[in-house]
Design an enzyme around this catalytic site. Structure first.
Site, PDB file in Angstrom:
ATOM      1  CG  ASP A   1      -1.919  -1.208   1.542  1.00 14.14           C
ATOM      2  OD1 ASP A   1      -2.029  -2.030   0.082  1.00 14.14           O
ATOM      3  OD2 ASP A   1      -2.313  -1.104   2.209  1.00 14.14           O
TER       4      ASP A   1
ATOM      5  CB  SER B   1      -7.938  -1.671   5.569  1.00 13.59           C
ATOM      6  OG  SER B   1      -7.690  -2.431   3.906  1.00 13.59           O
TER       7      SER B   1
END
Length: 556
Positions: free
Chosen positions: A123, A470
Site C-alpha cells: 500500500d 484499510s
C-alpha cells in the site's frame, strides 16, 4: 543525450571516490559514461506482498544494460499493512510512506543518479515512490509489481480480504480462532498485494492513470507474464527517458491528477488514495487540491467496475477485461487525453487501439454498475476540514444517521466496549485521538469496524473517527479521517458521551449538535497536545507532519 547528472568533474574528490567504489563493483570506463539508473527495491522478507521483488532486480538490470544504461539496486524500508501494523497499534503504517520517500532521496540524490525504476507493491510503496519522483524530478517509471493469487476455503474462493474481515468476527465470538487460522492458511497462495480493490491495487491503477506507470501495466498478477513484459519494457524505456529529459513534473500536471481521481472514482478505489495523491501533488510542486477534485468529480463519474470489496468481481477478472487501459478507454470522454505518459506518448495515443475484453466487468459510461459516488467527502461542524465515507455499490447501506455519541479514545478501548456491550444500537461511536498527531501516525480503525460488523451492529450504529481505514473496508456507515483531528483541537476531540451527531451522506454533511459556547468551555479545559520528545520515528513524525489537506506530508 543531455549531460548526465552522474557525470562528475574528472579529478575532483567526489569523482575519484565514486570511481574507486564503482570500479570495485565491476564497472568499466565505458559504463561511467552511461546513464545510471536506480532500481528502487522496496523489499523485505517480512511479508509476501513484496517477497518476489528481489527476483525482478536481475532481469530489470539486464534490460537497463541492454538499453545502454547501468542499473544500481537501491533498497528502502518495506512496510506491509498486514505485518507492520502489529506494532504500535498500526501507527507505523502511514509514516512509513514518508520514510520510504526520504530513503529514496538519500540514496538516489546523494549519488546523483540519472533516473529510477521503482518496484512498487504494498500500500505505501506506490505513493512513496511517486512522492520521491515528484521531489527529485528525475526520469522515473513506477512498476506495479502485481497482486497475489488467492486460494479456496472449504470449497469457496478466499483471499486476504476475507481473513481481514472475519478477524472481527472472532472478537465477538461469531467465528473461532481455529476456523480463522484454517482460512488464513488458504487465503494467500503466492506473492503480491492483496487481491482486491484495496489501497495497493487502487494506487497501481492511479499511477497508470497519472501517467507514471507504463500503459497497460496495471493491475497484473505478481510474477505473471504481463508483469515480466512490463519489467523488460521499463528497463528499455527508462534509458530513453533520460535521453529525452522527460521528468515526472512534465507528467504529473493538474489535469493528470484529475485523470487519476476520475479513475479511482470509476473503480470505487480505496479512500486512502485521497491523501496519497495529495501528498504526491505536494511533493511534485503541483498546485492541485485533490480533495476538491474528488468533491467536484464524484457526482460526474459513474462506477464502471465492482471488484471486491465493492462487488462480486475479482481482480483477476478486471485484469483479463483489459485492466487500467480498458478502464481509461471507457472513461475517455471524461479525461484529458493530451496528458503525457512515461511511454513518451499522450494518453490519447496509449488508448488508441484498446479493446475491452469484457464490458460487463469494465462497463461503458452509459451502462455503469452504479451512478452514485463510491467515495464521498463530508463537511460540517464536526469536520470543517472534511471527512471521508465509502459507499457500497449496491447503495444499501445507511446514508442518514442521527444518534448520541459513545466516545472511545483508542481502538483497544473501543473493542473492549463492543465486547462488554457498551456499544448499543442507535449510537454514533466515536474513536478520537487516532489522527496524524494524536496517534501519532494515524491509527488503523479497520479492526474496530469489522468487530462492529461481527457483533451484528453494522446497520445499527455509525462510526466516526479521525483514524484511517484499510482500503478493503466497506462495511456499515463509517466516517473516517475527520479533519481537523481531535488531538489538534478539532471538534471531534470535544465530543462527550450523549452528544447528538448527525450524518447525511446524500447531503455530504456531518454535524455536532452542541452549542458553540459549550465547545469553547470544553476546549479551554482540554490540555494542549504536547509534541512528543525523542528521536523515534513516530515522535519525529508527530512534530513535523502537515494536515491531511497537504497530504500528511512532512514539513514541520
Amino acid at each position: 543525450m543531455p549531460r548526465l547528472r552522474s557525470e562528475l568533474e574528472p579529478g575532483t574528490t567526489p569523482w575519484v571516490m565514486r570511481r574507486a567504489q564503482w570500479t570495485a563493483l565491476g564497472l568499466t570506463d565505458e559504463d561511467f559514461a552511461k546513464p545510471k539508473i536506480a532500481i528502487v527495491n522496496t523489499s523485505s522478507d517480512l511479508a509476501s506482498c513484496f517477497s518476489h521483488l528481489d527476483g525482478i532486480v536481475g532481469p530489470l538490470r539486464e534490460a537497463i544494460r541492454a538499453a545502454g544504461g547501468v542499473g544500481f539496486e537501491v533498497r528502502t524500508a518495506a512496510p506491509s499493512d498486514a505485518v507492520t501494523s502489529a506494532g504500535a497499534a498500526g501507527r507505523y503504517i502511514l509514516p512509513s510512506r514518508d520514510l520510504i520517500a526520504s530513503d529514496v532521496e538519500v540514496a538516489v540524490e546523494g549519488a546523483l543518479l540519472d533516473g529510477m525504476v521503482c518496484l512498487s507493491s504494498c500500500d505505501k510503496t506506490t505513493p512513496a515512490h511517486l512522492m520521491a519522483a515528484g521531489r527529485l524530478n528525475i526520469p522515473t517509471i513506477v512498476i506495479g509489481c502485481g497482486y497475489q493469487p488467492s486460494g479456496r476455503y472449504r470449497g469457496e474462493p478466499v483471499d486476504f480480504e476475507d481473513v481481514f474481515h472475519y478477524a472481527g468476527h472472532v472478537v465477538t465470538g461469531r467465528m473461532t480462532v481455529d476456523q480463522l487460522a484454517e482460512m488464513s492458511a488458504c487465503a494467500v497462495t503466492g506473492p503480491g498485494v492483496c487481491a482486491g480493490m484495496g489501497t495497493a491495487n487502487s494506487m497501481h491503477i492511479a499511477a497508470e492513470a497519472l501517467g507514471m506507470a507504463l500503459p497497460g501495466s496495471t493491475p497484473v498478477l505478481a510474477n505473471g507474464p504481463r508483469m515480466w513484459q512490463t519489467v523488460a519494457e521499463a528497463g528499455r524505456r527508462i534509458v530513453a527517458m533520460v535521453a529525452e529529459g522527460l521528468r515526472p513534473r512534465d507528467i504529473m500536471t493538474p489535469p493528470a491528477f484529475r485523470n487519476a481521481v476520475t479513475a479511482v472514482l470509476a473503480i470505487s478505489g480505496s479512500v486512502n488514495t485521497l491523501k496519497h495523491l495529495q501528498a504526491v501533488a505536494v511533493e511534485a510542486g503541483c498546485q492541485v487540491d485533490v480533495y476538491a477534485a474528488f468533491e467536484e468529480l464524484a457526482p460526474k463519474v459513474p462506477l464502471l467496475s465492482a471488484v471486491k470489496p465493492n462487488g462480486p468481481r475479482r481482480i483477476e477478472e478486471f485484469e483479463a477485461a483489459g485492466g487500467t487501459r480498458a478502464l481509461l478507454h471507457q472513461l475517455r470522454s471524461l479525461l484529458d487525453l493530451d496528458q503525457r505518459t512515461v511511454a513518451g506518448s499522450t494518453l490519447r495515443d496509449a488508448l488508441a487501439d484498446v479493446q475491452v475484453a469484457d464490458p460487463e466487468v469494465i462497463r461503458p459510461v452509459d451502462n455503469p454498475v452504479a451512478r452514485h459516488p463510491g467515495i464521498v467527502i463530508l463537511r460540517g461542524s464536526l469536520a470543517p476540514g472534511g471527512a471521508v465515507v465509502k459507499r457500497t455499490v449496491a447503495d444499501d447501506g445507511i446514508r442518514r444517521f442521527t444518534g448520541p455519541a459513545k466516545v472511545f479514545h483508542s481502538r483497544e478501548e473501543g473493542l473492549a466496549g463492543i465486547r462488554s456491550g457498551e456499544v448499543k444500537p442507535g449510537q454514533v461511536v466515536v474513536l478520537t485521538g487516532l489522527g496524524l498527531r494524536g496517534a501519532p501516525g494515524m491509527g488503523l480503525t479497520s479492526a474496530f469496524v469489522f468487530a462492529i460488523d461481527g457483533a451484528g451492529l453494522g446497520g445499527q450504529v455509525a462510526v466516526v473517527t479521525d483514524g484511517q481505514m484499510s482500503g478493503l473496508v466497506n462495511k456499515g456507515l463509517t466516517v473516517a479521517e475527520v479533519n481537523p483531528e481531535g488531538a489538534a483541537g478539532g471538534p471531534l476531540g470535544l465530543v462527550r458521551d450523549g452528544d447528538i451527531i448527525s450524518v447525511d451522506v446524500d447531503a455530504r454533511t456531518i454535524d455536532l449538535d452542541v452549542p458553540e459556547e459549550v465547545l469553547t468551555q470544553r476546549r479551554a479545559q482540554q490540555p494542549p497536545v504536547a509534541a512528543p520528545a525523542g528521536c523515534g520515528w513516530l515522535s519525529v513524525y508527530a512534530r513535523t507532519v502537515r494536515p491531511l489537506t497537504e497530504g500528511a506530508t512532512l514539513g514541520g
